[in-house]
Design a protein around this motif. Structure first.
Motif, PDB file in Angstrom:
ATOM      1  N   VAL A 101      22.601  56.084  33.729  1.00 29.36           N
ATOM      2  CA  VAL A 101      23.456  57.200  34.135  1.00 29.36           C
ATOM      3  C   VAL A 101      23.916  57.025  35.578  1.00 29.36           C
ATOM      4  CG1 VAL A 101      23.422  59.666  34.702  1.00 29.36           C
ATOM      5  CG2 VAL A 101      22.600  58.885  32.485  1.00 29.36           C
ATOM      6  N   THR A 102      23.009  56.596  36.451  1.00 29.20           N
ATOM      7  CA  THR A 102      23.369  56.394  37.858  1.00 29.20           C
ATOM      8  C   THR A 102      24.451  55.336  38.000  1.00 29.20           C
ATOM      9  OG1 THR A 102      21.156  57.028  38.614  1.00 29.20           O
ATOM     10  CG2 THR A 102      22.504  55.735  40.127  1.00 29.20           C
ATOM     11  N   ALA A 103      24.269  54.202  37.333  1.00 31.35           N
ATOM     12  CA  ALA A 103      25.247  53.115  37.421  1.00 31.35           C
ATOM     13  C   ALA A 103      26.602  53.545  36.862  1.00 31.35           C
ATOM     14  CB  ALA A 103      24.736  51.889  36.676  1.00 31.35           C
ATOM     15  N   GLU A 104      26.599  54.208  35.723  1.00 32.48           N
ATOM     16  CA  GLU A 104      27.862  54.622  35.111  1.00 32.48           C
ATOM     17  C   GLU A 104      28.547  55.715  35.944  1.00 32.48           C
ATOM     18  OE1 GLU A 104      27.053  55.635  31.048  1.00 32.48           O
ATOM     19  OE2 GLU A 104      27.129  53.527  30.410  1.00 32.48           O
ATOM     20  N   ALA A 164      30.070  45.384  42.169  1.00 31.74           N
ATOM     21  CA  ALA A 164      30.856  44.160  42.009  1.00 31.74           C
ATOM     22  C   ALA A 164      31.758  44.249  40.781  1.00 31.74           C
ATOM     23  CB  ALA A 164      29.926  42.954  41.893  1.00 31.74           C
ATOM     24  N   LEU A 165      31.198  44.683  39.664  1.00 28.29           N
ATOM     25  CA  LEU A 165      31.992  44.799  38.449  1.00 28.29           C
ATOM     26  C   LEU A 165      33.035  45.910  38.575  1.00 28.29           C
ATOM     27  CD1 LEU A 165      29.201  44.286  35.767  1.00 28.29           C
ATOM     28  CD2 LEU A 165      31.044  42.706  36.349  1.00 28.29           C
ATOM     29  N   ARG A 214      40.098  43.332  27.116  1.00 30.81           N
ATOM     30  CA  ARG A 214      40.789  44.624  27.157  1.00 30.81           C
ATOM     31  C   ARG A 214      39.856  45.778  27.484  1.00 30.81           C
ATOM     32  NH1 ARG A 214      42.756  42.846  21.852  1.00 30.81           N
ATOM     33  NH2 ARG A 214      44.739  41.742  22.098  1.00 30.81           N
ATOM     34  N   ASP A 215      38.562  45.517  27.543  1.00 30.64           N
ATOM     35  CA  ASP A 215      37.613  46.629  27.667  1.00 30.64           C
ATOM     36  C   ASP A 215      36.533  46.325  28.705  1.00 30.64           C
ATOM     37  OD1 ASP A 215      36.044  48.850  27.316  1.00 30.64           O
ATOM     38  OD2 ASP A 215      35.930  48.697  25.143  1.00 30.64           O
ATOM     39  N   PHE A 220      30.876  46.025  31.047  1.00 33.58           N
ATOM     40  CA  PHE A 220      29.939  46.565  32.032  1.00 33.58           C
ATOM     41  C   PHE A 220      28.661  47.046  31.362  1.00 33.58           C
ATOM     42  CE2 PHE A 220      28.324  50.402  34.208  1.00 33.58           C
ATOM     43  CZ  PHE A 220      27.883  49.800  35.381  1.00 33.58           C
ATOM     44  N   ARG A 221      28.793  47.760  30.258  1.00 34.65           N
ATOM     45  CA  ARG A 221      27.610  48.275  29.578  1.00 34.65           C
ATOM     46  C   ARG A 221      26.756  47.147  28.988  1.00 34.65           C
ATOM     47  NH1 ARG A 221      30.771  53.431  26.797  1.00 34.65           N
ATOM     48  NH2 ARG A 221      30.614  54.802  28.635  1.00 34.65           N
ATOM     49  N   MET A 222      27.394  46.091  28.525  1.00 41.46           N
ATOM     50  CA  MET A 222      26.643  44.953  28.010  1.00 41.46           C
ATOM     51  C   MET A 222      25.841  44.280  29.123  1.00 41.46           C
ATOM     52  SD  MET A 222      29.626  43.357  25.555  1.00 41.46           S
ATOM     53  CE  MET A 222      28.783  41.800  25.356  1.00 41.46           C
ATOM     54  N   ILE A 223      26.494  44.068  30.269  1.00 47.49           N
ATOM     55  CA  ILE A 223      25.829  43.417  31.397  1.00 47.49           C
ATOM     56  C   ILE A 223      24.706  44.300  31.927  1.00 47.49           C
ATOM     57  CG2 ILE A 223      26.150  42.608  33.770  1.00 47.49           C
ATOM     58  CD1 ILE A 223      28.996  41.794  32.967  1.00 47.49           C
ATOM     59  N   LEU A 224      24.979  45.604  32.020  1.00 46.29           N
ATOM     60  CA  LEU A 224      23.960  46.546  32.494  1.00 46.29           C
ATOM     61  C   LEU A 224      22.751  46.544  31.566  1.00 46.29           C
ATOM     62  CD1 LEU A 224      23.042  48.798  34.425  1.00 46.29           C
ATOM     63  CD2 LEU A 224      24.326  50.426  33.006  1.00 46.29           C
ATOM     64  N   ALA A 225      22.992  46.549  30.258  1.00 44.70           N
ATOM     65  CA  ALA A 225      21.890  46.535  29.293  1.00 44.70           C
ATOM     66  C   ALA A 225      21.059  45.264  29.423  1.00 44.70           C
ATOM     67  CB  ALA A 225      22.436  46.667  27.873  1.00 44.70           C
TER      68      ALA A 225
END
Length: 241
Positions: A101-104, A164-165, A214-215, A220-225
């Motif tokens: 949640v913090t990152a997003e 960075a992302l 395109r997404d 980002f969510r994949m890298i974060l996970a």
């Protein structure tokens, strides 16, 4: 008659200058930095947005860098508040959920003003919102099982990865549509046309890579996970001694 008009214009300008405050300048700067604001932060554009002489901004900010840092403070504070609104009860023992949640939230607050993301994502303000957020992130990871220094390292990695992302996404959004389309075509056309005999793995994966182009949010969510999976392994190893 002309003298009276000139006098009225001068009085109107003086009133605008008198009404110009640090807060009103920051509000105008945030509007300029939004996607519909033109994509460029200059004192000239800011003066136009404020309806005042650009030099009037210097009465409140020494230079553009001081203005950027003030915008960074506001953006960080907004991200922290967004995280708190999403999880009003705080981490509640769910370290992974809180870090996600913090990152997003940080990402969302910066991407709402891409210009700020490009200019300020690499800056440090040491503002109350920033320092309290770091303290809480370290605390969450420490309670999850990591030693304090290791928790701090993971915290730094999380923030750097996120910013960075986010900066990358913001910079791409600032490109003109024709340039963006050219990059997309590189994946959708040029990569797709590579000979399968020579590039069998790329040939198979190019459709998926084109989708991911395109997404940025999904990427980002994949890298974060993946990052959080690594943190989970470190926590487990620490618990096992």
């Amino acid at each position: 008659m002309k003298a009276r008009v000139a006098q009225q214009a001068e009085q109107s300008t003086s009133k605008r200058r008198a009404a110009l405050t640090r807060e009103s300048i920051l509000e105008a700067a945030l509007r300029v930095c939004a996607p519909e604001g033109g994509g460029q932060l200059t004192f000239s554009r800011l003066g136009k947005e404020l309806g005042a002489d650009p030099t009037a901004v210097y009465r409140h900010f020494r230079d553009k860098d001081e203005l950027v840092l003030a915008l960074t403070e506001l953006t960080v504070a907004e991200g922290v508040e967004l995280a708190r609104a999403t999880l009003p009860d705080g981490p509640s023992g769910d370290w992974r959920g809180w870090l996600t949640v913090t990152a997003e939230s940080i990402r969302a607050s910066y991407l709402a003003r891409p210009v700020v993301a490009v200019l300020a994502a690499a800056r440090t303000t040491a503002s109350p919102a920033e320092t309290s957020s770091f303290e809480q992130l370290i605390s969450v990871l420490h309670r999850a099982g990591l030693p304090v220094l290791e928790a701090a390292e993971c915290c730094r990695q999380l923030v750097d990865l996120t910013l960075a992302l986010t900066q990358y996404s913001a910079a791409f959004s600032a490109l003109d549509p024709a340039t963006q389309a050219k990059d997309e075509a590189a994946w959708a056309v040029k990569y797709a046309m590579l000979p399968e005999s020579e590039y069998p793995l790329l040939h198979e994966s190019t459709p998926r890579l084109t989708e991911l182009f395109r997404d940025d949010t999904e990427v980002f969510r994949m890298i974060l996970a993946t990052f959080l999976d690594g943190v989970a392994l470190r926590i487990e190893r620490t618990r096992q001694g």
